[in-house]
Design a protein around this motif. Structure first.
Motif, PDB file in Angstrom:
ATOM      1  N   LEU A   1       4.392 -14.553   0.852  1.00 42.41           N
ATOM      2  CA  LEU A   1       3.369 -13.549   0.576  1.00 42.41           C
ATOM      3  C   LEU A   1       4.062 -12.298   0.044  1.00 42.41           C
ATOM      4  O   LEU A   1       4.715 -11.576   0.796  1.00 42.41           O
ATOM      5  CB  LEU A   1       2.602 -13.214   1.859  1.00 42.41           C
ATOM      6  CG  LEU A   1       1.427 -12.266   1.728  1.00 42.41           C
ATOM      7  CD1 LEU A   1       0.323 -12.902   0.879  1.00 42.41           C
ATOM      8  CD2 LEU A   1       0.886 -11.932   3.101  1.00 42.41           C
TER       9      LEU A   1
ATOM     10  N   ARG B   1       4.796  -8.561  -1.346  1.00 40.25           N
ATOM     11  CA  ARG B   1       4.293  -7.221  -1.019  1.00 40.25           C
ATOM     12  C   ARG B   1       3.175  -6.870  -1.994  1.00 40.25           C
ATOM     13  O   ARG B   1       3.245  -7.171  -3.182  1.00 40.25           O
ATOM     14  CB  ARG B   1       5.406  -6.179  -1.148  1.00 40.25           C
ATOM     15  CG  ARG B   1       6.405  -6.256  -0.032  1.00 40.25           C
ATOM     16  CD  ARG B   1       5.984  -5.325   1.081  1.00 40.25           C
ATOM     17  NE  ARG B   1       6.981  -5.404   2.129  1.00 40.25           N
ATOM     18  CZ  ARG B   1       6.697  -5.296   3.403  1.00 40.25           C
ATOM     19  NH1 ARG B   1       5.477  -5.053   3.795  1.00 40.25           N
ATOM     20  NH2 ARG B   1       7.633  -5.391   4.305  1.00 40.25           N
TER      21      ARG B   1
ATOM     22  N   ALA C   1       0.206  -8.154  -2.058  1.00 41.46           N
ATOM     23  CA  ALA C   1      -0.775  -9.230  -2.230  1.00 41.46           C
ATOM     24  C   ALA C   1      -2.023  -9.000  -1.386  1.00 41.46           C
ATOM     25  O   ALA C   1      -3.093  -9.517  -1.703  1.00 41.46           O
ATOM     26  CB  ALA C   1      -0.145 -10.572  -1.895  1.00 41.46           C
ATOM     27  N   LEU C   2      -1.885  -8.253  -0.333  1.00 38.34           N
ATOM     28  CA  LEU C   2      -3.026  -7.980   0.544  1.00 38.34           C
ATOM     29  C   LEU C   2      -3.722  -6.664   0.186  1.00 38.34           C
ATOM     30  O   LEU C   2      -4.644  -6.246   0.867  1.00 38.34           O
ATOM     31  CB  LEU C   2      -2.559  -7.928   2.009  1.00 38.34           C
ATOM     32  CG  LEU C   2      -1.932  -9.213   2.540  1.00 38.34           C
ATOM     33  CD1 LEU C   2      -1.352  -8.989   3.927  1.00 38.34           C
ATOM     34  CD2 LEU C   2      -2.962 -10.326   2.567  1.00 38.34           C
ATOM     35  N   GLY C   3      -3.263  -6.053  -0.853  1.00 37.64           N
ATOM     36  CA  GLY C   3      -3.800  -4.754  -1.250  1.00 37.64           C
ATOM     37  C   GLY C   3      -2.718  -3.707  -1.158  1.00 37.64           C
ATOM     38  O   GLY C   3      -1.598  -3.977  -0.735  1.00 37.64           O
TER      39      GLY C   3
ATOM     40  N   GLU D   1      -1.837  -2.369   5.488  1.00 40.23           N
ATOM     41  CA  GLU D   1      -1.154  -3.298   4.579  1.00 40.23           C
ATOM     42  C   GLU D   1       0.236  -3.665   5.067  1.00 40.23           C
ATOM     43  O   GLU D   1       0.592  -4.830   5.163  1.00 40.23           O
ATOM     44  CB  GLU D   1      -1.091  -2.712   3.164  1.00 40.23           C
ATOM     45  CG  GLU D   1      -0.558  -3.675   2.121  1.00 40.23           C
ATOM     46  CD  GLU D   1       0.959  -3.673   1.964  1.00 40.23           C
ATOM     47  OE1 GLU D   1       1.507  -4.728   1.580  1.00 40.23           O
ATOM     48  OE2 GLU D   1       1.593  -2.642   2.226  1.00 40.23           O
TER      49      GLU D   1
ATOM     50  N   LEU E   1      -0.025  -5.792   8.283  1.00 39.46           N
ATOM     51  CA  LEU E   1      -0.420  -7.168   7.991  1.00 39.46           C
ATOM     52  C   LEU E   1       0.739  -7.964   7.397  1.00 39.46           C
ATOM     53  O   LEU E   1       0.995  -9.114   7.791  1.00 39.46           O
ATOM     54  CB  LEU E   1      -1.601  -7.185   7.017  1.00 39.46           C
ATOM     55  CG  LEU E   1      -2.964  -6.846   7.594  1.00 39.46           C
ATOM     56  CD1 LEU E   1      -3.975  -6.648   6.465  1.00 39.46           C
ATOM     57  CD2 LEU E   1      -3.429  -7.933   8.539  1.00 39.46           C
ATOM     58  N   HIS E   2       1.439  -7.354   6.463  1.00 39.63           N
ATOM     59  CA  HIS E   2       2.557  -8.048   5.822  1.00 39.63           C
ATOM     60  C   HIS E   2       3.677  -8.325   6.820  1.00 39.63           C
ATOM     61  O   HIS E   2       4.244  -9.426   6.836  1.00 39.63           O
ATOM     62  CB  HIS E   2       3.082  -7.246   4.630  1.00 39.63           C
ATOM     63  CG  HIS E   2       3.977  -8.047   3.744  1.00 39.63           C
ATOM     64  ND1 HIS E   2       5.323  -8.162   3.964  1.00 39.63           N
ATOM     65  CD2 HIS E   2       3.699  -8.810   2.654  1.00 39.63           C
ATOM     66  CE1 HIS E   2       5.849  -8.944   3.047  1.00 39.63           C
ATOM     67  NE2 HIS E   2       4.890  -9.356   2.233  1.00 39.63           N
TER      68      HIS E   2
ATOM     69  N   HIS F   1       2.649 -11.132   9.023  1.00 41.72           N
ATOM     70  CA  HIS F   1       2.750 -12.392   8.285  1.00 41.72           C
ATOM     71  C   HIS F   1       4.193 -12.873   8.253  1.00 41.72           C
ATOM     72  O   HIS F   1       4.478 -14.051   8.499  1.00 41.72           O
ATOM     73  CB  HIS F   1       2.227 -12.225   6.852  1.00 41.72           C
ATOM     74  CG  HIS F   1       2.477 -13.430   6.009  1.00 41.72           C
ATOM     75  ND1 HIS F   1       3.635 -13.597   5.281  1.00 41.72           N
ATOM     76  CD2 HIS F   1       1.751 -14.555   5.814  1.00 41.72           C
ATOM     77  CE1 HIS F   1       3.599 -14.760   4.664  1.00 41.72           C
ATOM     78  NE2 HIS F   1       2.473 -15.359   4.961  1.00 41.72           N
TER      79      HIS F   1
END
Length: 104
Positions: A41, A43, A45-47, A53, A56-57, A60
């Protein structure tokens, strides 16, 4: 069979177990690859530019590492059990050969 000091081992059944474990081990390459490479994933990619952010990263990445470690551990357990099963099979085969020699 069944008398004192006698034993019976189905070497064919042990061969089947060893073969199946080796097959599982060969098939573990795919999950190992997916755990390592299929869950990337990047950096952003989730916004971007929102407070969660990075969190979440980071979570993950931590989960990805945990999954990789678990898959590697399962692979190691299967490999270890296969090797130990093979040694047990060889030991029983040797004992069977020794018994045949002793009976001659």
């Amino acid at each position: 069979m069944g008398g004192k000091g006698e034993y019976g081992v189905d070497l064919d059944a042990l061969d089947q177990v060893i073969g199946k474990l080796n097959h599982v081990l060969q098939n573990m390459d795919e999950p190992v690859g997916h755990a390592k490479n299929g869950t990337y994933l990047p950096r952003g990619a989730l916004g971007q530019e929102f407070a969660e952010e990075k969190l979440l990263h980071d979570h993950h990445d931590a989960m990805k590492q945990d999954i990789e470690a678990l898959v590697a551990k399962v692979r190691g357990l299967v490999d270890s059990f296969g090797k130990k099963s093979s040694k047990v099979r060889d030991a029983y085969q040797d004992a069977e050969a020794d018994n045949k020699i002793d009976m001659s």
